[in-house]
Enzyme design. Structure first.
Site, PDB file in Angstrom:
ATOM      1  CG  ASP A  39      36.143  39.946  43.572  1.00 41.70           C
ATOM      2  OD1 ASP A  39      35.220  39.828  42.739  1.00 41.70           O
ATOM      3  OD2 ASP A  39      37.163  39.238  43.579  1.00 41.70           O
ATOM      4  CG  ASP A  74      29.844  44.642  38.368  1.00 40.50           C
ATOM      5  OD1 ASP A  74      30.703  44.523  37.465  1.00 40.50           O
ATOM      6  OD2 ASP A  74      28.705  44.155  38.293  1.00 40.50           O
ATOM      7  CB  VAL A  75      35.510  46.216  36.768  1.00 37.35           C
ATOM      8  CG1 VAL A  75      36.349  46.237  38.030  1.00 37.35           C
ATOM      9  CG2 VAL A  75      35.508  44.840  36.118  1.00 37.35           C
ATOM     10  CG  ASN A 101      43.620  40.338  39.230  1.00 38.55           C
ATOM     11  OD1 ASN A 101      44.434  39.590  38.676  1.00 38.55           O
ATOM     12  ND2 ASN A 101      42.719  39.894  40.103  1.00 38.55           N
ATOM     13  CE1 TYR A 165      40.560  35.523  30.425  1.00 40.74           C
ATOM     14  CE2 TYR A 165      42.227  34.567  28.991  1.00 40.74           C
ATOM     15  CZ  TYR A 165      41.842  35.042  30.236  1.00 40.74           C
ATOM     16  OH  TYR A 165      42.750  35.050  31.271  1.00 40.74           O
ATOM     17  CE  LYS A 169      42.704  38.644  30.659  1.00 41.87           C
ATOM     18  NZ  LYS A 169      42.900  39.427  31.901  1.00 41.87           N
ATOM     19  CB  THR A 200      43.318  31.052  40.012  1.00 44.36           C
ATOM     20  OG1 THR A 200      42.986  31.139  38.606  1.00 44.36           O
ATOM     21  CG2 THR A 200      44.707  31.618  40.220  1.00 44.36           C
TER      22      THR A 200
HETATM   23  N1  NAD Z   1      44.690  31.684  36.122  1.00 44.08           N
HETATM   24  C1  NAD Z   1      45.281  31.770  34.958  1.00 44.08           C
HETATM   25  O1  NAD Z   1      45.657  30.751  34.364  1.00 44.08           O
HETATM   26  C2  NAD Z   1      45.537  33.108  34.343  1.00 44.08           C
HETATM   27  C3  NAD Z   1      46.502  33.189  33.322  1.00 44.08           C
HETATM   28  C4  NAD Z   1      46.724  34.432  32.738  1.00 44.08           C
HETATM   29  C5  NAD Z   1      46.039  35.544  33.174  1.00 44.08           C
HETATM   30  N2  NAD Z   1      45.098  35.430  34.157  1.00 44.08           N
HETATM   31  C6  NAD Z   1      44.410  36.636  34.556  1.00 44.08           C
HETATM   32  O2  NAD Z   1      44.625  36.846  35.933  1.00 44.08           O
HETATM   33  C7  NAD Z   1      43.549  37.647  36.455  1.00 44.08           C
HETATM   34  C8  NAD Z   1      43.029  37.027  37.741  1.00 44.08           C
HETATM   35  O3  NAD Z   1      42.441  35.770  37.438  1.00 44.08           O
HETATM   36  P1  NAD Z   1      42.625  34.510  38.396  1.00 44.08           P
HETATM   37  O4  NAD Z   1      43.247  33.455  37.596  1.00 44.08           O
HETATM   38  O5  NAD Z   1      43.196  34.922  39.684  1.00 44.08           O
HETATM   39  O6  NAD Z   1      41.106  34.033  38.555  1.00 44.08           O
HETATM   40  P2  NAD Z   1      40.036  34.304  39.703  1.00 44.08           P
HETATM   41  O7  NAD Z   1      38.809  33.657  39.194  1.00 44.08           O
HETATM   42  O8  NAD Z   1      40.569  33.891  41.019  1.00 44.08           O
HETATM   43  O9  NAD Z   1      39.940  35.894  39.692  1.00 44.08           O
HETATM   44  C9  NAD Z   1      39.114  36.648  38.863  1.00 44.08           C
HETATM   45  C10 NAD Z   1      38.426  37.630  39.767  1.00 44.08           C
HETATM   46  O10 NAD Z   1      37.710  38.593  38.985  1.00 44.08           O
HETATM   47  C11 NAD Z   1      36.505  38.834  39.678  1.00 44.08           C
HETATM   48  N3  NAD Z   1      35.507  39.436  38.797  1.00 44.08           N
HETATM   49  C12 NAD Z   1      34.824  38.843  37.783  1.00 44.08           C
HETATM   50  N4  NAD Z   1      33.952  39.719  37.247  1.00 44.08           N
HETATM   51  C13 NAD Z   1      34.113  40.879  37.931  1.00 44.08           C
HETATM   52  C14 NAD Z   1      33.502  42.147  37.844  1.00 44.08           C
HETATM   53  N5  NAD Z   1      32.519  42.407  36.950  1.00 44.08           N
HETATM   54  N6  NAD Z   1      33.903  43.119  38.697  1.00 44.08           N
HETATM   55  C15 NAD Z   1      34.864  42.862  39.628  1.00 44.08           C
HETATM   56  N7  NAD Z   1      35.473  41.682  39.753  1.00 44.08           N
HETATM   57  C16 NAD Z   1      35.095  40.701  38.914  1.00 44.08           C
HETATM   58  C17 NAD Z   1      36.100  37.477  40.203  1.00 44.08           C
HETATM   59  O11 NAD Z   1      35.114  37.581  41.214  1.00 44.08           O
HETATM   60  C18 NAD Z   1      37.424  36.946  40.687  1.00 44.08           C
HETATM   61  O12 NAD Z   1      37.696  37.301  42.021  1.00 44.08           O
HETATM   62  C19 NAD Z   1      42.527  37.737  35.339  1.00 44.08           C
HETATM   63  O13 NAD Z   1      42.681  38.957  34.666  1.00 44.08           O
HETATM   64  C20 NAD Z   1      42.911  36.595  34.425  1.00 44.08           C
HETATM   65  O14 NAD Z   1      42.472  36.815  33.100  1.00 44.08           O
HETATM   66  C21 NAD Z   1      44.861  34.239  34.754  1.00 44.08           C
END
Ligand code: NAD
Length: 269
Positions: A39, A74-75, A101, A165, A169, A200
């Site tokens: 992360d 950092d991606v 992710n 977003y 996606k 989350t």
């Molecule tokens: N929560 C939802 O409702 C949901 C639904 C569909 C898809 N998603 C997808 O699931 C994945 C995880 O999201 P989540 O819901 O667990 O939220 P989350 O906020 O817990 O996780 C996102 C993570 O990405 C990290 N991040 C952000 N920018 C970054 C960067 N530049 N480099 C490295 N890491 C970085 C954040 O620090 C965080 O830990 C994401 O791809 C999100 O789009 C989430």
């Protein structure tokens, strides 16, 4: 699940407790994978006050008996991704499962109010980051490796005020399908998982924004989401984690280029 034991799995954006990445690594750890929590540096080292291996998600996985390490990455930075892949190879000597992710999902505003910097920020993290990580990992992965992209219901359906977003996606599914073809000859499978709402950190921020637009309390808004889901509840990290474990395993040896909905029946195409 066949074929997961001993595999080295890295999940980007997995350092936040309660996130999908946390749930995915927990599930892969239960299946015997060796784990890399990755992360942003702020999340891994708490602003430089501890080592990445002391991140709470890493600690929890270690306490559960997994072989786990933390790597700050950092991606949105190509050099950071190159460095993370080098660290995996120097620590473990192989790299078998990548889960793209990491994402940002809190830039929510009408399309006419979006500026270029906001658009590029989301595309850079969510889509370009997945491309770069896929490229770097595929260069070192062996036959039998697997990449799973965490896309979204927003990869298949439009949502108001979420142009960057949703576009990122949708792009992730294009990346999944193309990478599946390009990497098939190396024996690397590439699939995507498309969850709907999970509460989350990101899901909470999104549901708070949309609930306030409707003049509802966040819990009431989430109850409305649950009502329109045929299986009658919102998603949980373990739902996505189970799909990822399946797609990464040898059970899915003939599945590549797929985008699997994990939405309780809400998303059907
Ligand atoms: N929560 C939802 O409702 C949901 C639904 C569909 C898809 N998603 C997808 O699931 C994945 C995880 O999201 P989540 O819901 O667990 O939220 P989350 O906020 O817990 O996780 C996102 C993570 O990405 C990290 N991040 C952000 N920018 C970054 C960067 N530049 N480099 C490295 N890491 C970085 C954040 O620090 C965080 O830990 C994401 O791809 C999100 O789009 C989430």
């Amino acid at each position: 699940m066949k074929g997961l034991h001993g595999k080295v799995a890295l999940c980007t954006g997995s350092g936040l407790e309660g996130g999908l990445g946390h749930g995915i690594l927990k599930r892969l750890g239960e299946a015997g994978c060796q784990l890399v929590v990755s992360d942003l540096d702020t999340i891994m080292t708490n602003g430089g006050t501890r080592s990445s291996d002391e991140n709470p998600v890493v600690r929890e996985l270690l306490d559960a008996g997994a072989n786990a390490i933390g790597i700050a990455c950092d991606v949105s930075e190509e050099a950071s991704i190159v460095g993370a892949v080098e660290s995996v190879m120097s620590h473990f000597g192989h790299f078998d499962i990548l889960i793209n992710n990491a994402a940002i999902g809190d830039i929510i505003k009408p399309l006419t109010e979006l500026n270029l910097r906001e658009w590029q920020q989301v595309i850079t993290v969510n889509l370009t980051g997945a491309f770069l990580f896929t490229r770097e990992a595929a260069r070192v992965m062996d036959n039998g490796a697997s990449i799973v992209n965490i896309a979204s219901q927003a990869a298949k359906t439009g949502f108001r005020q979420m142009a960057p977003y949703v576009s990122s996606k949708h792009g992730m599914i294009g990346l999944t399908r193309t990478a599946a073809i390009d990497l098939a000859s190396k024996g690397i499978r590439v699939n995507a998982v498309c969850p709907n709402h999970v509460t989350t950190t990101m899901g909470k921020a999104q549901s708070e924004y949309f609930s306030s637009l409707r003049g509802l309390a966040p819990e009431a808004y989430r109850a409305q989401i649950a009502e329109r889901v045929p299986l009658g509840r919102v998603g949980r990290p373990e739902d996505t984690a189970a799909a990822v474990a399946f797609l990464a395993s040898d059970e899915a040896a003939f599945i590549t280029g797929e985008a699997l909905n994990v939405s309780g029946g809400e998303e059907t195409h």
